[in-house]
Write an enzyme that holds these catalytic residues in place. Structure first.
Site, mmCIF file in Angstrom:
data_model
loop_
_atom_site.group_PDB
_atom_site.id
_atom_site.type_symbol
_atom_site.label_atom_id
_atom_site.label_comp_id
_atom_site.label_asym_id
_atom_site.label_seq_id
_atom_site.Cartn_x
_atom_site.Cartn_y
_atom_site.Cartn_z
ATOM 1 N N ASP A 152 -40.589 -26.321 -27.105
ATOM 2 C CA ASP A 152 -39.158 -26.148 -27.324
ATOM 3 C C ASP A 152 -39.014 -25.331 -28.591
ATOM 4 O O ASP A 152 -39.699 -25.595 -29.586
ATOM 5 C CB ASP A 152 -38.435 -27.499 -27.455
ATOM 6 C CG ASP A 152 -36.956 -27.322 -27.169
ATOM 7 O OD1 ASP A 152 -36.616 -26.728 -26.128
ATOM 8 O OD2 ASP A 152 -36.129 -27.755 -27.992
ATOM 9 N N ARG A 194 -44.654 -19.568 -32.337
ATOM 10 C CA ARG A 194 -45.401 -20.165 -31.229
ATOM 11 C C ARG A 194 -46.899 -20.085 -31.510
ATOM 12 O O ARG A 194 -47.645 -21.025 -31.266
ATOM 13 C CB ARG A 194 -45.068 -19.432 -29.918
ATOM 14 C CG ARG A 194 -44.702 -20.375 -28.786
ATOM 15 C CD ARG A 194 -44.320 -19.635 -27.515
ATOM 16 N NE ARG A 194 -43.375 -18.554 -27.707
ATOM 17 C CZ ARG A 194 -42.082 -18.733 -27.906
ATOM 18 N NH1 ARG A 194 -41.566 -19.946 -27.936
ATOM 19 N NH2 ARG A 194 -41.274 -17.702 -28.088
ATOM 20 N N GLY A 227 -41.540 -15.758 -19.473
ATOM 21 C CA GLY A 227 -41.993 -15.209 -20.753
ATOM 22 C C GLY A 227 -42.830 -16.218 -21.510
ATOM 23 O O GLY A 227 -43.903 -15.915 -22.054
ATOM 24 N N HIS A 281 -40.232 -23.129 -16.881
ATOM 25 C CA HIS A 281 -39.919 -22.239 -15.759
ATOM 26 C C HIS A 281 -39.615 -20.852 -16.307
ATOM 27 O O HIS A 281 -39.261 -19.957 -15.571
ATOM 28 C CB HIS A 281 -38.704 -22.772 -14.979
ATOM 29 C CG HIS A 281 -39.017 -24.030 -14.220
ATOM 30 N ND1 HIS A 281 -38.982 -24.107 -12.857
ATOM 31 C CD2 HIS A 281 -39.406 -25.245 -14.661
ATOM 32 C CE1 HIS A 281 -39.313 -25.328 -12.474
ATOM 33 N NE2 HIS A 281 -39.576 -26.035 -13.549
ATOM 34 N N ASN A 282 -39.729 -20.704 -17.641
ATOM 35 C CA ASN A 282 -39.439 -19.419 -18.272
ATOM 36 C C ASN A 282 -40.696 -18.547 -18.218
ATOM 37 O O ASN A 282 -41.694 -18.849 -18.867
ATOM 38 C CB ASN A 282 -39.003 -19.728 -19.716
ATOM 39 C CG ASN A 282 -38.849 -18.475 -20.553
ATOM 40 O OD1 ASN A 282 -39.429 -17.428 -20.264
ATOM 41 N ND2 ASN A 282 -38.074 -18.598 -21.608
#
Ligand code: IMP
Length: 295
Positions: free
Chosen positions: A75, A189, A18, A15-16
Site C-alpha cells: 500500500d 517501493r 504497474g 490487480h494493478n
C-alpha cells in the site's frame, strides 16, 4: 515466521499491473514464482483501513486466505507536509473513478494553494508499506520512504501517478523526468523491498542477472505503462517505448504494416467499451492492442 524458499509460489496481492510488474522485477532474481491476485481470480478487498499498514495487511491476508499461498501486498501513497499528510492513504482515490492522476495532481496543487503552501517548495514524501502474509494469518510489515518536494506544473512523461510533480531530495528532475532506472534505484517501493529482502530473502542467493534467461518482448511492462498513465507527456513517453519495442521485436508484432496496424486499431476502438479512464490511457491501450495478438 515461516520462510520463503526458491520456487515458493507467492501471490502478489494486487490487480494493478504497474505494481505487479514492479514487484515481479524485484522478486524474479530470487527464484520466487510470483503470480498476481488478478491471475488467480481473487477479488480485491475494499481498502477500509485508515493507515498504509492496515490496508497492506488487509490485502495480504485476503490474498493468502483466498489462495492458500503466502502473499505480498503493497500500500503506497503521497504524503504532503502542509496538507497534514494528505492525500496519504487516499492517494488513489483523489484520482476519482477514472483513476486520472492529472486530476489528482491538480487537486493536490489547489489544496496547497488554498493553504498558501507554495512560498517554499512544499515538502512531501512517497511511502510504501509491504505486508507478507501466510495462509495461517501470520504477517510481517516492511516500510520505505523517499523524501523530496513538489513542483507545479507537473513535469515529465515517465512513471505514473504523482511522479511528474515530485522531486526527490538531491535531484532537480521530477520522478516523471527521470529514467525509470533512476527512479527505481531510490523509490519508496525499492526501499521497502530492501527491508523485506534483508529480513526474509537473506538466505536466498540472487541469480546473477547475466545468467537469467534472455527475455523477449516485455509485453507486461508495456501493458503496465499503458494501464497506469494519465497525462499527455506520459502518453508520448509510452509511444517512444512502443517505437523502441517495434525496432527491437518487429517479428513479434502482429500488425507490422501501417495498413494492418490501422485496421486493428479501428477494430480495437470500435470494440472498446465506454470507459471513465483518462483519454490518454485509452489511446495508449488501443495502440498497444493493435500490435499484439488478439487474446
Ligand atoms: P494503492 O497503494 O494502490 O492504494 O495506491 C497508491 C497510490 O499512490 C497510487 O495509485 C499512486 O497514485 C500513488 N503512488 C504510489 N506510489 C507512487 C509512485 O511511485 N509514483 C507516483 N505515485 C505513486
Amino acid at each position: 515466521m515461516q520462510s520463503l524458499t526458491k520456487g515458493t509460489k507467492l501471490v502478489v496481492a494486487s490487480h494493478n499491473p504497474g505494481k505487479v510488474w514492479e514487484i515481479n522485477q524485484l522478486l524474479a532474481p530470487y527464484g520466487l514464482n510470483a503470480v498476481s491476485a488478478g491471475e488467480l481470480g481473487l477479488s480485491e478487498p475494499e481498502e477500509t483501513e485508515t493507515t498504509f499498514q492496515g490496508n497492506a495487511r488487509l490485502k495480504a491476508i485476503a490474498a493468502a486466505a483466498g489462495s492458500g499461498l503466502p502473499a505480498l501486498a503493497d500500500d503506497s501513497g503521497l504524503e504532503v507536509d502542509c496538507l497534514d499528510g494528505a492525500p496519504g492513504v487516499y492517494s488513489a482515490r483523489w484520482a476519482g473513478p477514472g483513476k486520472d492522476f492529472s486530476v489528482a495532481m491538480k487537486k493536490v496543487a489547489d489544496e496547497i494553494t488554498t493553504r498558501g503552501g507554495w512560498g517554499e517548495p512544499p515538502k512531501a514524501n512517497f511511502i510504501s508499506v509491504l505486508c507478507l502474509a501466510w495462509p495461517d494469518g501470520d504477517t510481517r510489515i516492511f516500510e520505505g520512504k523517499v523524501f523530496g518536494h513538489l513542483v507545479w506544473p507537473p513535469r515529465g512523461g515517465n512513471g505514473f501517478g504523482y511522479d511528474p510533480m515530485f522531486v526527490p531530495e538531491g535531484a532537480e528532475q521530477t520522478f516523471g523526468e527521470m529514467e525509470p532506472a533512476e527512479k527505481y534505484a531510490i523509490s519508496h517501493r525499492t526501499r521497502a523491498f530492501a527491508v523485506f529482502k534483508a529480513s526474509t530473502l537473506e538466505h536466498l542467493q540472487p541469480v546473477n542477472v547475466d545468467e537469467r534467461p534472455a527475455r523477449g518482448r516485455d509485453i507486461a511492462a508495456l501493458s503496465a505503462a499503458a494501464a497506469s498513465l494519465s497525462t499527455k507527456l506520459e502518453a508520448a513517453a509510452f509511444v517512444t517505448h512502443l517505437k523502441a519495442d517495434l525496432k527491437a521485436n518487429r517479428p513479434e508484432w502482429v500488425n507490422v504494416t501501417l495498413e494492418d496496424y490501422l485496421d486493428a486499431l479501428e477494430l480495437q476502438l470500435k470494440d472498446a467499451p465506454a470507459s471513465e479512464e483518462p483519454a490518454w490511457r485509452q489511446l495508449a491501450k488501443a495502440l498497444l492492442a493493435a500490435s499484439v495478438k488478439n487474446r
